[in-house]
Scaffold this motif. Structure first.
Motif, PDB file in Angstrom:
ATOM      1  N   THR A   1       6.896  10.249  -3.707  1.00  0.00           N
ATOM      2  CA  THR A   1       6.377   9.336  -2.693  1.00  0.00           C
ATOM      3  C   THR A   1       5.113   8.656  -3.192  1.00  0.00           C
ATOM      4  N   LEU A   2       4.210   9.406  -3.803  1.00  0.00           N
ATOM      5  CA  LEU A   2       2.990   8.829  -4.356  1.00  0.00           C
ATOM      6  C   LEU A   2       3.315   7.776  -5.410  1.00  0.00           C
ATOM      7  N   LEU A   3       4.242   8.091  -6.307  1.00  0.00           N
ATOM      8  CA  LEU A   3       4.618   7.135  -7.349  1.00  0.00           C
ATOM      9  C   LEU A   3       5.285   5.891  -6.759  1.00  0.00           C
ATOM     10  N   ARG A   4       6.089   6.084  -5.725  1.00  0.00           N
ATOM     11  CA  ARG A   4       6.727   4.930  -5.081  1.00  0.00           C
ATOM     12  C   ARG A   4       5.700   4.048  -4.374  1.00  0.00           C
ATOM     13  N   ILE A   5       4.652   4.639  -3.837  1.00  0.00           N
ATOM     14  CA  ILE A   5       3.566   3.862  -3.227  1.00  0.00           C
ATOM     15  C   ILE A   5       2.853   3.057  -4.315  1.00  0.00           C
ATOM     16  N   ILE A   6       2.538   3.689  -5.426  1.00  0.00           N
ATOM     17  CA  ILE A   6       1.864   2.991  -6.528  1.00  0.00           C
ATOM     18  C   ILE A   6       2.719   1.834  -7.026  1.00  0.00           C
ATOM     19  N   ALA A   7       4.033   2.052  -7.119  1.00  0.00           N
ATOM     20  CA  ALA A   7       4.942   1.009  -7.612  1.00  0.00           C
ATOM     21  C   ALA A   7       5.212  -0.074  -6.571  1.00  0.00           C
ATOM     22  N   GLY A   8       4.750   0.133  -5.339  1.00  0.00           N
ATOM     23  CA  GLY A   8       4.960  -0.863  -4.299  1.00  0.00           C
ATOM     24  C   GLY A   8       6.322  -0.799  -3.639  1.00  0.00           C
ATOM     25  N   GLU A   9       7.072   0.263  -3.898  1.00  0.00           N
ATOM     26  CA  GLU A   9       8.396   0.413  -3.276  1.00  0.00           C
ATOM     27  C   GLU A   9       8.294   0.763  -1.798  1.00  0.00           C
ATOM     28  N   ILE A  10       7.241   1.491  -1.433  1.00  0.00           N
ATOM     29  CA  ILE A  10       6.992   1.814  -0.024  1.00  0.00           C
ATOM     30  C   ILE A  10       5.516   1.566   0.258  1.00  0.00           C
TER      31      ILE A  10
END
Length: 120
Positions: free
Chosen positions: A43-52
Motif C-alpha cells: 500500500t505504501l509503495l502504491r501510494i508513492i507510485a500514485g496508484e492510490i
C-alpha cells in the motif's frame, strides 16, 4: 531523485487506518521495505507510485517530473511489464538492468528460471 512523504495516512473504506502519519524521505539509491504480511508495504509503495491516493498527507518528488512504478512480485508467468522492461533500451533502464545483472536473453529461459531468478 528524492521522494518525501509527509503525514501520510491511509485506510481502506471505513476500516482502521493501515498507515498513520507516515513521515519518510527516500534518497537516490536502493531502499528495502520490510515488514509483516498485511503491515502496509505494498500500500505504501502504491501510494508513492500514485496508484492510490492517501486519506491524508502528501507525496512530493524532487524533481517534480520523477516517476515511480510498482513492479508486482508475481513470478509464475512473464508479464507484459517484464517483457517491456527487458526490451527498453533507454539509459535508466540499461543502468538498472546492469545493476541487477539482468540480460534480456534470459527471458527466453523463463520456464527454467528459479523463482529467485525470476524475481530478480
Amino acid at each position: 531523485m528524492f521522494v518525501r512523504l509527509t503525514n501520510i495516512t491511509f485506510s481502506y473504506a471505513d476500516f482502521v487506518p493501515l498507515l498513520r502519519d507516515v513521515e519518510l524521505q527516500l534518497a537516490p539509491g536502493w531502499t528495502g521495505v520490510v515488514g509483516y504480511n498485511g503491515a502496509g508495504k505494498t500500500t505504501l509503495l502504491r501510494i508513492i507510485a500514485g496508484e492510490i491516493e492517501p486519506s491524508a498527507g502528501h507525496v512530493r518528488f524532487d524533481p517534480p517530473t520523477a516517476r515511480v512504478e510498482v513492479c508486482p512480485q508475481t513470478v509464475e508467468t512473464m508479464t507484459a511489464a517484464i517483457a517491456n522492461f527487458a526490451a527498453t533500451t533507454d539509459g535508466a533502464s540499461r543502468r538498472i538492468q546492469g545493476e541487477l545483472a539482468l540480460t534480456p536473453g534470459e527471458l527466453e529461459r523463463w520456464p527454467t528460471l528459479s523463482p529467485g531468478e525470476r524475481r530478480r
